[in-house]
Design a protein around this motif. Structure first.
Motif, PDB file in Angstrom:
ATOM      1  N   VAL A 174     -15.305 -10.991   7.635  1.00 44.28           N
ATOM      2  CA  VAL A 174     -14.869  -9.962   8.567  1.00 44.28           C
ATOM      3  C   VAL A 174     -14.344  -8.777   7.775  1.00 44.28           C
ATOM      4  CG1 VAL A 174     -13.294  -9.422  10.442  1.00 44.28           C
ATOM      5  CG2 VAL A 174     -14.291 -11.709  10.281  1.00 44.28           C
ATOM      6  N   GLU A 175     -14.806  -7.585   8.151  1.00 45.37           N
ATOM      7  CA  GLU A 175     -14.365  -6.381   7.464  1.00 45.37           C
ATOM      8  C   GLU A 175     -13.328  -5.659   8.304  1.00 45.37           C
ATOM      9  OE1 GLU A 175     -17.253  -3.830   5.405  1.00 45.37           O
ATOM     10  OE2 GLU A 175     -16.474  -2.193   6.637  1.00 45.37           O
ATOM     11  N   ASN A 176     -12.192  -5.365   7.684  1.00 38.29           N
ATOM     12  CA  ASN A 176     -11.127  -4.641   8.363  1.00 38.29           C
ATOM     13  C   ASN A 176     -10.808  -3.363   7.593  1.00 38.29           C
ATOM     14  OD1 ASN A 176     -10.678  -6.529  10.414  1.00 38.29           O
ATOM     15  ND2 ASN A 176      -9.369  -7.759   9.084  1.00 38.29           N
ATOM     16  N   GLU A 177     -10.644  -2.278   8.316  1.00 39.55           N
ATOM     17  CA  GLU A 177     -10.229  -1.020   7.712  1.00 39.55           C
ATOM     18  C   GLU A 177      -8.744  -0.838   7.986  1.00 39.55           C
ATOM     19  OE1 GLU A 177     -11.393   3.637   8.209  1.00 39.55           O
ATOM     20  OE2 GLU A 177     -13.047   2.209   7.956  1.00 39.55           O
ATOM     21  N   ILE A 178      -7.980  -0.678   6.936  1.00 37.34           N
ATOM     22  CA  ILE A 178      -6.521  -0.653   7.049  1.00 37.34           C
ATOM     23  C   ILE A 178      -5.988   0.686   6.557  1.00 37.34           C
ATOM     24  CG2 ILE A 178      -4.380  -1.727   6.245  1.00 37.34           C
ATOM     25  CD1 ILE A 178      -5.989  -4.339   5.956  1.00 37.34           C
ATOM     26  N   LYS A 179      -5.101   1.267   7.326  1.00 36.98           N
ATOM     27  CA  LYS A 179      -4.445   2.511   6.923  1.00 36.98           C
ATOM     28  C   LYS A 179      -3.012   2.203   6.511  1.00 36.98           C
ATOM     29  CE  LYS A 179      -7.161   5.801   9.645  1.00 36.98           C
ATOM     30  NZ  LYS A 179      -7.102   6.916  10.618  1.00 36.98           N
ATOM     31  N   LEU A 180      -2.702   2.491   5.262  1.00 36.24           N
ATOM     32  CA  LEU A 180      -1.351   2.292   4.760  1.00 36.24           C
ATOM     33  C   LEU A 180      -0.594   3.615   4.844  1.00 36.24           C
ATOM     34  CD1 LEU A 180      -1.399   0.078   1.509  1.00 36.24           C
ATOM     35  CD2 LEU A 180      -0.494  -0.495   3.750  1.00 36.24           C
ATOM     36  N   SER A 181       0.553   3.571   5.459  1.00 33.25           N
ATOM     37  CA  SER A 181       1.401   4.764   5.491  1.00 33.25           C
ATOM     38  C   SER A 181       2.140   4.885   4.161  1.00 33.25           C
ATOM     39  CB  SER A 181       2.397   4.663   6.650  1.00 33.25           C
ATOM     40  OG  SER A 181       3.189   3.492   6.517  1.00 33.25           O
ATOM     41  N   PRO A 182       2.708   6.043   3.844  1.00 38.16           N
ATOM     42  CA  PRO A 182       3.433   6.205   2.583  1.00 38.16           C
ATOM     43  C   PRO A 182       4.549   5.177   2.414  1.00 38.16           C
ATOM     44  CG  PRO A 182       3.035   8.343   3.581  1.00 38.16           C
ATOM     45  CD  PRO A 182       2.625   7.317   4.595  1.00 38.16           C
ATOM     46  N   ASP A 183       4.754   4.731   1.157  1.00 41.66           N
ATOM     47  CA  ASP A 183       5.815   3.787   0.794  1.00 41.66           C
ATOM     48  C   ASP A 183       5.686   2.444   1.521  1.00 41.66           C
ATOM     49  OD1 ASP A 183       6.829   5.816  -0.771  1.00 41.66           O
ATOM     50  OD2 ASP A 183       8.305   6.455   0.721  1.00 41.66           O
ATOM     51  N   SER A 184       4.467   1.991   1.698  1.00 40.74           N
ATOM     52  CA  SER A 184       4.243   0.684   2.314  1.00 40.74           C
ATOM     53  C   SER A 184       3.193  -0.067   1.504  1.00 40.74           C
ATOM     54  CB  SER A 184       3.799   0.825   3.773  1.00 40.74           C
ATOM     55  OG  SER A 184       2.584   1.544   3.855  1.00 40.74           O
ATOM     56  N   GLU A 185       3.071  -1.358   1.745  1.00 46.71           N
ATOM     57  CA  GLU A 185       2.108  -2.137   0.964  1.00 46.71           C
ATOM     58  C   GLU A 185       1.410  -3.185   1.817  1.00 46.71           C
ATOM     59  OE1 GLU A 185       4.404  -3.667  -2.279  1.00 46.71           O
ATOM     60  OE2 GLU A 185       5.056  -5.439  -1.188  1.00 46.71           O
TER      61      GLU A 185
ATOM     62  N   VAL B 268      -0.793  -4.461  -2.467  1.00 51.27           N
ATOM     63  CA  VAL B 268      -1.371  -3.134  -2.701  1.00 51.27           C
ATOM     64  C   VAL B 268      -0.393  -2.108  -2.158  1.00 51.27           C
ATOM     65  CG1 VAL B 268      -3.380  -1.660  -2.381  1.00 51.27           C
ATOM     66  CG2 VAL B 268      -3.655  -4.152  -2.378  1.00 51.27           C
ATOM     67  N   PHE B 269       0.186  -1.309  -3.052  1.00 51.84           N
ATOM     68  CA  PHE B 269       1.215  -0.354  -2.653  1.00 51.84           C
ATOM     69  C   PHE B 269       0.683   1.070  -2.737  1.00 51.84           C
ATOM     70  CE2 PHE B 269       4.745   2.516  -3.556  1.00 51.84           C
ATOM     71  CZ  PHE B 269       5.624   2.192  -2.537  1.00 51.84           C
ATOM     72  N   SER B 270       1.155   1.929  -1.831  1.00 57.04           N
ATOM     73  CA  SER B 270       0.759   3.335  -1.858  1.00 57.04           C
ATOM     74  C   SER B 270       1.986   4.216  -1.666  1.00 57.04           C
ATOM     75  CB  SER B 270      -0.272   3.641  -0.768  1.00 57.04           C
ATOM     76  OG  SER B 270      -0.625   5.012  -0.784  1.00 57.04           O
ATOM     77  N   TRP B 271       2.152   5.210  -2.566  1.00 58.76           N
ATOM     78  CA  TRP B 271       3.259   6.147  -2.455  1.00 58.76           C
ATOM     79  C   TRP B 271       2.964   7.240  -1.416  1.00 58.76           C
ATOM     80  CZ3 TRP B 271       7.747   4.920  -4.490  1.00 58.76           C
ATOM     81  CH2 TRP B 271       7.790   4.097  -5.622  1.00 58.76           C
ATOM     82  N   GLN B 272       1.706   7.678  -1.343  1.00 56.86           N
ATOM     83  CA  GLN B 272       1.356   8.782  -0.433  1.00 56.86           C
ATOM     84  C   GLN B 272       0.598   8.333   0.811  1.00 56.86           C
ATOM     85  OE1 GLN B 272       0.216   8.863  -3.733  1.00 56.86           O
ATOM     86  NE2 GLN B 272       1.668  10.257  -4.678  1.00 56.86           N
ATOM     87  N   GLY B 273       0.187   7.072   0.859  1.00 59.31           N
ATOM     88  CA  GLY B 273      -0.648   6.590   1.956  1.00 59.31           C
ATOM     89  C   GLY B 273      -2.096   6.513   1.520  1.00 59.31           C
ATOM     90  N   CYS B 274      -2.862   5.615   2.126  1.00 58.84           N
ATOM     91  CA  CYS B 274      -4.264   5.450   1.750  1.00 58.84           C
ATOM     92  C   CYS B 274      -5.004   4.681   2.845  1.00 58.84           C
ATOM     93  CB  CYS B 274      -4.386   4.701   0.424  1.00 58.84           C
ATOM     94  SG  CYS B 274      -3.848   2.974   0.512  1.00 58.84           S
ATOM     95  N   GLU B 275      -6.328   4.614   2.680  1.00 60.91           N
ATOM     96  CA  GLU B 275      -7.175   3.797   3.549  1.00 60.91           C
ATOM     97  C   GLU B 275      -7.852   2.739   2.695  1.00 60.91           C
ATOM     98  OE1 GLU B 275      -9.877   5.893   6.016  1.00 60.91           O
ATOM     99  OE2 GLU B 275      -8.404   7.361   6.684  1.00 60.91           O
ATOM    100  N   LEU B 276      -7.771   1.485   3.164  1.00 60.31           N
ATOM    101  CA  LEU B 276      -8.342   0.350   2.448  1.00 60.31           C
ATOM    102  C   LEU B 276      -9.349  -0.366   3.319  1.00 60.31           C
ATOM    103  CD1 LEU B 276      -4.964  -1.100   1.128  1.00 60.31           C
ATOM    104  CD2 LEU B 276      -6.656   0.060  -0.293  1.00 60.31           C
TER     105      LEU B 276
END
Length: 426
Positions: free
Chosen positions: A8-19, A63-71
């Motif tokens: 199963v493929e999931n697209e995840i949006k991480l907000s800043p300072d989250s993991e 997986v941590f992001s300082w500015q936010g990202c899409e995984l």
């Protein structure tokens, strides 16, 4: 991405300072991860956008992001979750303080910060070491060459379990394989618990500390970059005494305590005023490991030494040697009653005595350290090791050992030191 049916493929949006956190538990499971946009990192190692990363059994990833990202994550059974409660800001502040001290050391030709990471088992000491080392070489550019010292003989992050090791870190760690290792300094201990031979543990730590300081004096970049030291999780009683010995031997000036206020207060009370002690929280993603998990992790570390990893495979060699052609020793003689000890000798000297042993079925599957010492008269205990071999068969009738070795030729003229660590080559 992998097109395996059932995934199963999931697209995840991480907000800043989250993991994003996930763990791979099933033996037949593989989790695939891709950074679609933004910037993200795994324990301080930056992910490459568009590259697919695969994780198999035993992987515990954040997986941590300082500015936010899409995984994009692809898995059969999605057990991942997002957390905004992370200690990464605390860890970044620690890095910034260390970097200021490195800059001051660089300008004044003095030693950079010598930092000790302490805490009980399973609080993330090794992970914090990796984050701080990664940040140092990522953000400090070509001027940063910190030394990583691993004193955790239970896991072995520089070498295999049953050893202590040190290496200069020049580049960020690989997501899969850790830091690139070029000629690490490794000492034989031979056990996975400090309580088996505390005298030997303190002895090789003192030797390691002397050589680390020599290396700092011989290289300005290493000198100003300082040292980051990983420790064991035994922090009470004799374990606390080992920690204080490490502080003295390495001349530690910064101690980071993870998740234990009692240990923090004891160190504040007992350390000299020039040693700065800070208490840090552990990550909520840290998982307590069972005894079986630890044993499996040790076996995997030894297997990786001989066979490499998925991304960097090795092909070890197997050959026979005669009993008469090898010299095998162990460190530590049987205990002697106090009444039998000559006047003036210490009662714990037997713990660091070199004892010759004859090849027998008792050493089957045991790992042997190949010492740089060529004679037993040399200081074998205080001499670092060149590598390791494993005894895969003992033929008492033919008087022959079968050895698994990274190199194809027979063993050099060196002393072999028996370890309690075992590896069954399947």
């Amino acid at each position: 991405m992998d097109e395996t049916p059932g995934k199963v493929e999931n697209e995840i949006k991480l907000s800043p300072d989250s993991e994003l956190r996930f763990e791979v538990e099933s033996n037949d499971e593989t989790v695939y991860l891709e950074l679609k946009s933004g910037i993200a990192e795994i324990f301080g190692t930056e992910l490459v956008k568009g590259k697919t990363y695969s994780f198999t059994t035993g992987a515990k990833i954040a997986v941590f992001s300082w500015q936010g990202c899409e995984l994009i994550i692809r898995t059969k059974k999605d057990t991942s979750y997002i957390s905004k409660e992370t200690p990464m800001m605390f860890y970044l502040n620690c890095h910034c303080c260390l970097e200021q001290l490195r800059e001051h050391a660089e300008q004044n030709d003095t030693n950079g910060p010598i930092t000790l990471i302490v805490g009980p088992t399973d609080v993330g000491k090794s992970t914090l070491c990796k984050i701080l080392l990664n940040y140092a070489v990522r953000m400090g550019g070509l001027s940063r060459r910190p030394i990583f010292v691993d004193l955790d003989i239970g896991q072995g992050h520089v070498s295999i379990p049953g050893t202590i090791g040190a290496m200069i870190v020049e580049r960020p760690a690989s997501v899969y394989d850790g830091f690139p290792q070029v000629a690490p300094l490794v000492y034989h201990y031979g056990h996975v618990g400090v309580q088996q031979n505390p005298k030997l543990y303190d002895t090789i730590i003192s030797q390691m500390a002397d050589l680390v300081h020599q290396r700092m004096e011989s290289n300005k970049k290493v000198k100003s970059s300082g040292v980051i030291i990983n420790t064991i999780g035994w922090v009470k009683g004799r374990g606390y005494q080992h920690l204080t010995h490490i502080v003295q031997a390495f001349k530690v000036d910064i101690i980071l305590v993870l998740d234990q206020e009692r240990l923090y207060n004891e160190l504040v009370r007992d350390m000299p005023t020039f040693v700065k002690v800070a208490l840090l929280p552990k990550s909520g993603g840290v998982v307590e490991r069972s005894t079986a998990t630890r044993i499996e992790a040790r076996a995997n570390r030894v297997r990786e030494y001989f066979y490499g990893t998925i991304s960097y495979q090795l092909h070890p060699h197997s050959f026979d040697v005669k009993f008469s052609d090898v010299r095998i020793f162990r460190i530590g003689a049987p205990a002697v009653p106090d009444s039998c000890i000559p006047l003036g000798l210490k009662t714990d000297n037997y713990l660091i005595k070199l004892v010759s042993i004859q090849p027998s079925p008792n050493i089957l599957h045991h790992v042997l350290s190949v010492s740089h010492a060529t004679t037993a008269d040399e200081k074998v205990i205080e001499t670092n090791v060149a590598g390791f071999v494993c005894v895969t068969n003992v033929d008492t009738e033919r008087q022959i050992l079968t050895i698994l070795s990274p190199q194809p030729k027979p063993l050099p003229d060196a002393c072999l030191i028996l370890s309690d660590v075992q590896f069954v080559d399947r």
